[in-house]
Design an enzyme around this catalytic site. Structure first.
Site, PDB file in Angstrom:
ATOM      1  N   CYS A   1       5.854  -0.207   7.661  1.00  0.00           N
ATOM      2  CA  CYS A   1       5.507   0.975   6.874  1.00  0.00           C
ATOM      3  C   CYS A   1       6.723   1.437   6.090  1.00  0.00           C
ATOM      4  O   CYS A   1       7.832   1.493   6.634  1.00  0.00           O
ATOM      5  CB  CYS A   1       5.027   2.087   7.813  1.00  0.00           C
ATOM      6  N   LEU A   2       6.521   1.772   4.822  1.00  0.00           N
ATOM      7  CA  LEU A   2       7.628   2.244   3.990  1.00  0.00           C
ATOM      8  C   LEU A   2       8.246   3.524   4.542  1.00  0.00           C
ATOM      9  O   LEU A   2       9.442   3.765   4.353  1.00  0.00           O
ATOM     10  CB  LEU A   2       7.149   2.477   2.546  1.00  0.00           C
TER      11      LEU A   2
ATOM     12  N   GLY B   1       0.843  -1.182   0.000  1.00  0.00           N
ATOM     13  CA  GLY B   1       0.000   0.000   0.000  1.00  0.00           C
ATOM     14  C   GLY B   1       0.880   1.233   0.000  1.00  0.00           C
ATOM     15  O   GLY B   1       2.036   1.183   0.424  1.00  0.00           O
TER      16      GLY B   1
ATOM     17  N   HIS C   1      -2.746   7.142   7.065  1.00  0.00           N
ATOM     18  CA  HIS C   1      -1.810   8.122   6.481  1.00  0.00           C
ATOM     19  C   HIS C   1      -2.525   9.388   6.026  1.00  0.00           C
ATOM     20  O   HIS C   1      -2.009  10.487   6.208  1.00  0.00           O
ATOM     21  CB  HIS C   1      -1.055   7.513   5.289  1.00  0.00           C
TER      22      HIS C   1
ATOM     23  N   GLN D   1       2.878   9.860   1.740  1.00  0.00           N
ATOM     24  CA  GLN D   1       4.180   9.192   1.729  1.00  0.00           C
ATOM     25  C   GLN D   1       5.038   9.601   0.538  1.00  0.00           C
ATOM     26  O   GLN D   1       6.223   9.293   0.503  1.00  0.00           O
ATOM     27  CB  GLN D   1       3.999   7.669   1.741  1.00  0.00           C
TER      28      GLN D   1
ATOM     29  N   HIS E   1      -4.521   0.944   7.379  1.00  0.00           N
ATOM     30  CA  HIS E   1      -3.155   1.453   7.518  1.00  0.00           C
ATOM     31  C   HIS E   1      -2.945   2.659   6.588  1.00  0.00           C
ATOM     32  O   HIS E   1      -2.448   3.698   7.014  1.00  0.00           O
ATOM     33  CB  HIS E   1      -2.155   0.338   7.202  1.00  0.00           C
ATOM     34  N   GLU E   2      -3.348   2.511   5.322  1.00  0.00           N
ATOM     35  CA  GLU E   2      -3.178   3.609   4.360  1.00  0.00           C
ATOM     36  C   GLU E   2      -4.127   4.768   4.676  1.00  0.00           C
ATOM     37  O   GLU E   2      -3.758   5.932   4.532  1.00  0.00           O
ATOM     38  CB  GLU E   2      -3.378   3.116   2.929  1.00  0.00           C
TER      39      GLU E   2
END
Length: 192
Positions: free
Chosen positions: A106-107, A45, A152, A50, A148-149
């Site tokens: 997480c990235l 994702g 953000h 991000q 999760h996304e």
């Protein structure tokens, strides 16, 4: 085009993102670039904050998770085989079911993974790439990736769900990430 990922500590990751209109400049290209960036970074994702854009846009591909499940995990999650989709202007209508733990990463917070409790299902109102409106319920792993996304675009991170003591124990690693003292195999933008 592959965007660099914004690292922990950047202000954009703590900002509530704005809805966009169908005439948002270069939207189709942006979504294509987000897919390319997500796959190049080995993510499942990616949310617009991000890549340093404070808009309500994220992409998810939970199909990858199901492709990589161990044999004993197959059939455990109700949302198989997963979903690959872009979400624009998403807003959560409801969270339902029992909360359950799953190890998330997480990235924007590389090299840190923690168990996070999330609801079994989420009902979202959103528009797709053609600005067609949808109200849909997602569950299992797909709901988790979406939540999760979604966090953000609400200015939240998965580490916000951790107990204070655990967060305190991770603070050194988080500080290193924000200072660029982390080795990763994708491009990142670190806070100044």
């Amino acid at each position: 085009m592959i965007f660099p990922i914004v690292a922990y500590g950047a202000a954009v990751l703590r900002k509530v993102s704005q809805d966009i209109t169908p005439d948002y400049p270069g939207l189709k290209t942006l979504i294509d670039d987000m897919w390319e960036t997500m796959y190049a970074s080995n993510g499942v994702g990616l949310a617009a904050p991000q890549i340093n854009k404070d808009i309500r846009l994220f992409v998810i591909d939970s199909l990858q998770i199901f492709e990589n499940l161990e044999d004993d995990e197959k059939g455990v999650y109700p949302d198989a085989p997963g979903v690959k989709q872009a979400f624009i202007n998403a807003h959560v209508l409801s969270l339902d079911g029992e909360e359950w733990a799953y190890n998330e990463g997480c990235l924007s917070i590389p090299k840190i993974r923690e168990d996070v409790m999330r609801a079994e299902s989420v009902t979202l109102q959103y528009v797709d790439e053609n600005f067609e409106p949808h109200t849909k319920t997602f569950n299992g792993i797909t709901a988790r990736v979406i939540l999760h996304e979604y966090d953000h675009i609400e200015g939240k991170l998965f580490i916000d769900y951790l107990k204070p003591l655990r967060r305190k124990m991770l603070q050194g690693k988080l500080n290193d990430i924000s200072k660029g003292k982390v080795k990763i195999d994708y491009k990142m933008i670190f806070p100044k």
